[in-house]
Structure formats: C-alpha cells, structure tokens
Write a protein that holds these residues in place. Structure first.
Motif, PDB file in Angstrom:
ATOM      1  N   UNK A  75       1.612  -0.793  -0.415  1.00  0.00           N
ATOM      2  CA  UNK A  75       0.168  -0.976  -0.271  1.00  0.00           C
ATOM      3  C   UNK A  75      -0.145  -1.220   1.201  1.00  0.00           C
ATOM      4  N   UNK A  76      -1.040  -0.413   1.735  1.00  0.00           N
ATOM      5  CA  UNK A  76      -1.359  -0.471   3.162  1.00  0.00           C
ATOM      6  C   UNK A  76      -0.085  -0.588   3.990  1.00  0.00           C
ATOM      7  N   UNK A  77       0.844   0.263   3.671  1.00  0.00           N
ATOM      8  CA  UNK A  77       2.191   0.209   4.230  1.00  0.00           C
ATOM      9  C   UNK A  77       2.178   0.649   5.690  1.00  0.00           C
ATOM     10  N   UNK A  78       2.542  -0.246   6.576  1.00  0.00           N
ATOM     11  CA  UNK A  78       2.605   0.072   7.995  1.00  0.00           C
ATOM     12  C   UNK A  78       4.011   0.531   8.330  1.00  0.00           C
ATOM     13  N   UNK A  79       4.220   1.835   8.309  1.00  0.00           N
ATOM     14  CA  UNK A  79       5.580   2.348   8.461  1.00  0.00           C
ATOM     15  C   UNK A  79       6.163   1.991   9.829  1.00  0.00           C
ATOM     16  N   UNK A  80       5.324   2.042  10.888  1.00  0.00           N
ATOM     17  CA  UNK A  80       5.838   1.744  12.223  1.00  0.00           C
ATOM     18  C   UNK A  80       6.180   0.254  12.347  1.00  0.00           C
ATOM     19  N   UNK A  84       3.513  -7.987   1.889  1.00  0.00           N
ATOM     20  CA  UNK A  84       2.806  -7.844   3.168  1.00  0.00           C
ATOM     21  C   UNK A  84       3.603  -7.055   4.203  1.00  0.00           C
ATOM     22  N   UNK A  85       2.918  -6.473   5.164  1.00  0.00           N
ATOM     23  CA  UNK A  85       3.593  -5.868   6.311  1.00  0.00           C
ATOM     24  C   UNK A  85       4.227  -6.951   7.150  1.00  0.00           C
ATOM     25  N   UNK A  86       5.302  -6.623   7.872  1.00  0.00           N
ATOM     26  CA  UNK A  86       5.808  -7.591   8.840  1.00  0.00           C
ATOM     27  C   UNK A  86       4.781  -7.754   9.955  1.00  0.00           C
ATOM     28  N   UNK A  87       4.852  -8.877  10.644  1.00  0.00           N
ATOM     29  CA  UNK A  87       3.932  -9.075  11.761  1.00  0.00           C
ATOM     30  C   UNK A  87       4.257  -8.079  12.855  1.00  0.00           C
ATOM     31  N   UNK A  88       3.229  -7.758  13.626  1.00  0.00           N
ATOM     32  CA  UNK A  88       3.435  -6.854  14.740  1.00  0.00           C
ATOM     33  C   UNK A  88       4.365  -7.523  15.747  1.00  0.00           C
ATOM     34  N   UNK A  89       5.341  -6.791  16.194  1.00  0.00           N
ATOM     35  CA  UNK A  89       6.279  -7.359  17.156  1.00  0.00           C
ATOM     36  C   UNK A  89       5.740  -7.074  18.545  1.00  0.00           C
ATOM     37  N   UNK A  90       5.615  -8.085  19.396  1.00  0.00           N
ATOM     38  CA  UNK A  90       4.978  -7.885  20.694  1.00  0.00           C
ATOM     39  C   UNK A  90       5.652  -6.805  21.548  1.00  0.00           C
ATOM     40  N   UNK A  91       6.968  -6.859  21.646  1.00  0.00           N
ATOM     41  CA  UNK A  91       7.656  -5.848  22.452  1.00  0.00           C
ATOM     42  C   UNK A  91       8.201  -4.820  21.488  1.00  0.00           C
ATOM     43  N   UNK A  92       7.929  -3.559  21.779  1.00  0.00           N
ATOM     44  CA  UNK A  92       8.433  -2.552  20.844  1.00  0.00           C
ATOM     45  C   UNK A  92       9.924  -2.390  21.017  1.00  0.00           C
ATOM     46  N   UNK A 100      16.833  -2.810   5.224  1.00  0.00           N
ATOM     47  CA  UNK A 100      15.503  -2.459   5.554  1.00  0.00           C
ATOM     48  C   UNK A 100      14.515  -2.791   4.489  1.00  0.00           C
ATOM     49  N   UNK A 101      14.931  -2.580   3.276  1.00  0.00           N
ATOM     50  CA  UNK A 101      13.953  -2.265   2.264  1.00  0.00           C
ATOM     51  C   UNK A 101      12.958  -3.349   1.993  1.00  0.00           C
ATOM     52  N   UNK A 102      12.830  -4.292   2.859  1.00  0.00           N
ATOM     53  CA  UNK A 102      12.103  -5.451   2.431  1.00  0.00           C
ATOM     54  C   UNK A 102      10.631  -5.465   2.658  1.00  0.00           C
ATOM     55  N   UNK A 103      10.213  -4.823   3.668  1.00  0.00           N
ATOM     56  CA  UNK A 103       8.901  -5.234   4.154  1.00  0.00           C
ATOM     57  C   UNK A 103       7.809  -4.322   3.663  1.00  0.00           C
ATOM     58  N   UNK A 104       6.796  -4.902   3.116  1.00  0.00           N
ATOM     59  CA  UNK A 104       5.707  -4.117   2.588  1.00  0.00           C
ATOM     60  C   UNK A 104       4.426  -4.534   3.276  1.00  0.00           C
ATOM     61  N   UNK A 105       3.342  -4.009   2.777  1.00  0.00           N
ATOM     62  CA  UNK A 105       2.062  -4.095   3.450  1.00  0.00           C
ATOM     63  C   UNK A 105       1.219  -5.337   3.164  1.00  0.00           C
ATOM     64  N   UNK A 106       0.141  -5.422   3.894  1.00  0.00           N
ATOM     65  CA  UNK A 106      -0.912  -6.405   3.647  1.00  0.00           C
ATOM     66  C   UNK A 106      -1.542  -6.152   2.292  1.00  0.00           C
ATOM     67  N   UNK A 107      -2.144  -7.134   1.756  1.00  0.00           N
ATOM     68  CA  UNK A 107      -3.024  -6.857   0.626  1.00  0.00           C
ATOM     69  C   UNK A 107      -4.377  -6.492   1.241  1.00  0.00           C
ATOM     70  N   UNK A 108      -5.260  -5.940   0.435  1.00  0.00           N
ATOM     71  CA  UNK A 108      -6.483  -5.405   1.018  1.00  0.00           C
ATOM     72  C   UNK A 108      -7.287  -6.445   1.765  1.00  0.00           C
ATOM     73  N   UNK A 109      -7.194  -7.693   1.295  1.00  0.00           N
ATOM     74  CA  UNK A 109      -8.014  -8.705   1.941  1.00  0.00           C
ATOM     75  C   UNK A 109      -7.609  -8.933   3.394  1.00  0.00           C
ATOM     76  N   UNK A 110      -6.429  -8.450   3.754  1.00  0.00           N
ATOM     77  CA  UNK A 110      -5.970  -8.669   5.120  1.00  0.00           C
ATOM     78  C   UNK A 110      -6.429  -7.582   6.085  1.00  0.00           C
TER      79      UNK A 110
END
Ligand SMILES: *[C@@H]1O[C@H](CO)[C@@H](O)[C@H](O)[C@H]1NC(C)=O
Ligand SMILES: *[C@@H]1O[C@H](CO)[C@@H](O)[C@H](O)[C@H]1NC(C)=O
Ligand SMILES: *[C@@H]1O[C@H](CO)[C@@H](O)[C@H](O)[C@H]1NC(C)=O
Length: 517
Positions: A147-152, A427-435, A499-509
């Motif tokens: 759900x709202x999967x942020x692949x990057x 949920x998606x993982x948090x954005x990592x500051x340094x790519x 890898x397989x762990x991280x999923x997306x935000x729920x819509x409210x996010x």
C-alpha cells in the motif's frame, strides 16, 4: 553434568585449516550436491515473467523468464510502457520494467491451491519516470499486498539496488489477478514491476491441514492455525550456520535462504557444526520442506557449559508492528555425540517469552539425522506510533539436571507476516537522508550478505578421510560446476531476502509525504 567431551576441543585445535576449508567450499559443495538431481517438489504452476521484456530470457541459473506482454498483461490498458534499466546490469528480470501512471493488471490462469507470488523490483529512473515517484498499491483479489509502496525508499533502506517480496496466497478459483495502482494523490506517481513469479507450493507446507490441531501461539491459550483465507508474506528465511541458498538450489519452489550472521546479536561463543556426509532421512517432515543443506549446518551455543548456562543465543529480526507472525524453526541433530533423548535439551524464547520449555530434537525426530520443524505464532503489537520493532528468537540450555549437554541447536528459520483482514501492507521505511546505494553499482555487484561476525569454529564431525575426499572432489570437479557456483552466488545476492520487510504508509500518512522529496 559434564560439558562437551574433550574430543571436541582437541578436534577444534587440530582442525582449524580443515574447518576453514569446509566453510569456504560449503557453498559450492552444496550446489554440486543439489545439481542434476530430481527436485523433491515440482510445482504445477511455475510462471516467471520478465516484465517489459520483448523476448523470453533465461537467467544465469537456467530458468526461463517469459515476456509479459502477449498473454498475461491486461491489454485494455494501453498506457503502460516498457523500459530498459539505465544500467547495463545483465541480471534477469531486472533489465527491463513495465511502468504506468495509471492502473494496470496481470491475469494468470492457475490451478486452485496455495501459490508463491514473488514481485521483483529495481527502483531506478526509467526515462521520464523519476525513481522517487514510484508509489503504488498492489492487490490480489481482496488482499492488499503493498500500500503506497515506496520502492525507492525500500531499496535505500535495504542498501540494495534490487529486491523482491514473496507472498503466499491460496487461490480458490483458477484466476489470479495482480493489480498495480499508482498513488492517486500524488501527481507524478507511477507503478512499476520488473518481474513476477507464480509458483505452486504443496497444500500443507505452510497452510494448516483440516485435521491439524494447530501450533503454539506464544503467550496465548489457544493454538494457532494458518487458514486458507490468510495471505502470508515471507519476511526472513535463513539457513542458520550455513551459506545462502539460491532459488535454483531450493527444493523446487525457488525460495531463497540467507545466512544468519547479520541477525545474530551475541554469537561470539557460538559454533557452527557441519556434517556434509549426513543424508537426512525425511521420515517426519516431507523432503520438500527445506533443502538438505539447511539440515547439514547449524549453530550451537558453544563448548563451555558455564558460558552457555549464562547466556541466551539470540537472533533479532526487524518486523512491522501490529501483525501476527508465523515462525518456523528447522532442526536436525547430526553431531555424533547427540544420540539419545535428553542429550541436548533446551528452551526456546520468542519475543522474550518461553515458546518451548524443553526442546529435544532427538525425541521430536526419533533419531539423529532426521529433520523436523516446529511452528509458532507470535503477535507483535504496536506500542504508540512505532512502525517497526525487533522480534527475537533465543535459545538457552535446559536446567542441568534435565540435559546431558548444556547447549542448544538451530538449523533454519522462516518468518512470515500474516494478513490482518486481508491486509499485509505496513509503513514505508523513513527516508534516509544520504542516499546509500552507489548508483554506479550494477545489480550484479550489489552488496552481498557478507559474513561479518567472527569466524566461528567449525566442529568437524568430519574424519580426516572425509575431508581429504572432499578436497579431491573439489579439485576434480568439472569446471561447469565451478562456474555454476559463481553464478548461483550472483543470483542469491540478487534475491536479498532480508529485504522483504518494509511496506508503505497507510493513506492517512499521505500528507507527510507529498513532494517533500
Ligand atoms: C521425496 O519424497 C517422495 C515421497 O516420499 C519420494 O517419492 C521422492 O523420491 C523424494 N524425492 C527426493 C528427491 O528425494
Ligand atoms: C568456561 O568459561 C568460564 C567462564 O568464562 C571459565 O572460567 C572456564 O575456565 C571455562 N572452561 C573451560 C573448560 O574452558
Ligand atoms: C527526481 O525527483 C527528485 C525529488 O523530487 C529530484 O530531486 C530530482 O531532481 C528528480 N530527478 C529528475 C531526473 O528529474
């Protein structure tokens, strides 16, 4: 009570060179022993799609990947495009992708029954599709897989350019539709996919049989069953104490198995027994349960009774909070000292709760060299707003009066997230500051699950003769096998399972994500 026999220590002292040798070559050896033999399981449905490809392709392990456009893709949606990845990575199915800013779907005709669904992703910028804008949902029927999967975001969190997610779904009728829907609230969002696998599995490999009495639901009174209407997501699959096992080396279902080092929190005293000569006897569990190499390696606590009695050998796994997890632990006793019930009895803790007060593999299995597994369910609640937390699996010797050797053993672990009302998305993982991923890295050279912890001592259950014959075997092995080992290592690194762990935000996010880059 005595600690492990002196023999152990003397073996260790005499064998360091052989021991290192074993570990180094274990990987190639297990490949060759699996190659060319009939697999214990042959899936009725076995589809691998190389999405966006204009022709059928064969990967390095010899598996065929079909082009997706002619049969499987729903062509009523004309807006999807195909694109080659900008890096020249030659790994299938990551070379090409199918992308769209509107919904698209695939449909498959399959036999009813449980299936593995694997989705492969290489998030990168494809032509006008910016890597950072891939946010989408994936549904199969009533199941929300992503759900709202942020692949990057997911790839960055894994520090891996490519990754795959594995799901298990029980198909009732003969149609399976996979629906990709870009986030409708983000103007530039799009959905993409590089590869899809649909592979049958045995009916009761993970799903409970009708007459099954269920298994231990940790900290709960009632036993747990995996029901046909539940979807599962594989979050970890480890060959404890051994090397990674690539899809081609699985029992026919193309599962990947990773090493356990990265999850071990206190392995400095642990040892890695190995018995490559043992031919496991599958008299308790079916022979397709795990590759034999899972049962030929293990991790045990160590040789010092005092030390063992004073710690818990612990692995930790990061999981999404708010789900129940299905944990399967694989065991096989193969050390010559362990022959009788009561020889090695231990406690198993899951999430710091006693899941098994007296684990005794010999008495479960009925003898040495007989693989068994034990299933557990554990609920990982959500405290406040935390997205993820660690779940631990820990082993500790039973009280000294109860066990001959104060030690514990584990050969393999599988952990699945269980759907909650049809939902598996977290949920998606948090954005990592340094790519972190170096964009010059091709998928083929992607970070590999290296052994980082101390190089544990192998307890050779090996005679010098066996080692010598192994040496000869390796030296005189046909060259193709050696190449095979190289390619399989490559392909195993392309399936970074942890890898397989991280999923997306729920819509409210959604608000927190819009264009904040
Ligand atoms: C696996 O077990 C089945 C049933 O017991 C048997 O027929 C088959 O030959 C076995 N396969 C392998 C590869 O051992
Ligand atoms: C076991 O460990 C204890 C505590 O570290 C140590 O005192 C003892 O000498 C060790 N025993 C052996 C046999 O190495
Ligand atoms: C992609 O999007 C990111 C974040 O919105 C932006 O910083 C970057 O410049 C974009 N790249 C291209 C090629 O447009």
């Amino acid at each position: 009570m005595k600690s492990f026999p002196k023999r152990y220590d003397s073996l260790q002292k005499k064998l360091p060179i052989l021991a290192l040798f074993h570990l180094t070559f274990l990987h190639s050896l297990t490949i060759s022993s699996d190659d060319g033999w009939p697999k214990p399981y042959s899936p009725h449905d076995n589809i691998a799609l190389d999405c966006g490809s204009t022709g059928n392709n064969t990967d390095l392990a010899g598996r065929s990947w079909l082009l997706d456009g002619t049969i499987y893709l729903d062509q009523s949606n004309k807006v999807s495009v195909i694109s080659s990845s900008p890096t020249k990575g030659d790994s299938i199915p990551y070379r090409t992708a199918r992308l769209s800013r509107s919904q698209f779907s695939y449909s498959f005709r399959v036999t009813p029954g449980p299936k593995f669904i694997r989705l492969h992703f290489y998030p990168t910028s494809y032509q006008e599709f910016n890597r950072s804008n891939a946010f989408f949902d994936v549904h199969i029927g009533r199941y929300f897989l992503l759900r709202n999967f942020g692949a990057a975001l997911t790839a960055d969190d894994l520090k891996s350019e490519v990754f795959s997610r594995e799901f298990c779904i029980n198909v009732d009728d003969q149609k399976l539709n996979i629906l990709f829907t870009p986030n409708p609230f983000m103007p530039d969002s799009y959905a993409f996919i590089n590869g899809i696998e649909i592979v049958s599995m045995p009916n009761n490999l993970y799903y409970s049989a009708e007459d099954d009495s269920g298994f231990n639901f940790v900290n709960q009174v009632k036993p747990y069953h995996i029901l046909k209407n539940q979807a599962l997501e594989t979050v970890y699959r480890l060959n404890i104490g051994g090397s990674s096992i690539s899809p081609a080396q699985d029992t026919g279902m193309y599962r990947s198995w990773s090493e356990d080092d990265d999850y071990l929190t206190n392995g400095e005293h642990s040892v890695l027994p190995v018995n490559l000569r043992m031919n496991p006897s599958f008299s308790v569990i079916p022979n397709y349960s795990s590759p034999v190499s899972v049962y030929r390696t293990a991790r045990t606590m160590g040789t010092n009774k005092t030390v063992n009695e004073n710690y818990r050998l612990t692995w930790e796994f990061r999981v999404d909070s708010g789900f129940t997890y299905f944990v399967r632990l694989h065991f096989c006793e193969f050390q010559v000292e362990i022959t009788e019930p009561g020889d090695r009895v231990f406690q198993i803790y899951i999430d710091n709760i006693v899941a098994e007060p007296q684990a005794d593999v010999i008495s479960w299995a009925g003898g040495r060299g007989v693989p068994v597994y034990r299933d557990y369910a554990v609920m990982i609640g959500r405290a406040g707003t935390e997205k993820k937390r660690n779940v631990s699996i820990a082993l500790h010797p039973a009280p000294a009066w109860r066990t001959k050797y104060s030690d514990a053993i584990l050969n393999g672990v599988e952990i699945f997230k269980l759907s909650n009302d049809g939902n598996l998305a977290g949920p998606n993982p948090d954005r990592i500051p340094i790519r972190p991923p170096d964009s010059s890295l091709s998928p083929a050279t992607m970070p590999h699950n290296k052994r980082t912890t101390i190089f544990p001592i192998v307890i050779g259950v090996f005679s010098g003769f066996a080692a010598l014959s192994l040496l000869c075997f390796l030296i005189f092995r046909p060259k193709s096998r050696v190449e095979g080992s190289g390619s399989s290592e490559g392909s195993s690194s392309r399936y970074p399972f942890r890898s397989s762990l991280w999923c997306p935000f729920s819509y409210k996010d959604y608000s927190s994500l819009d264009g904040s880059g």
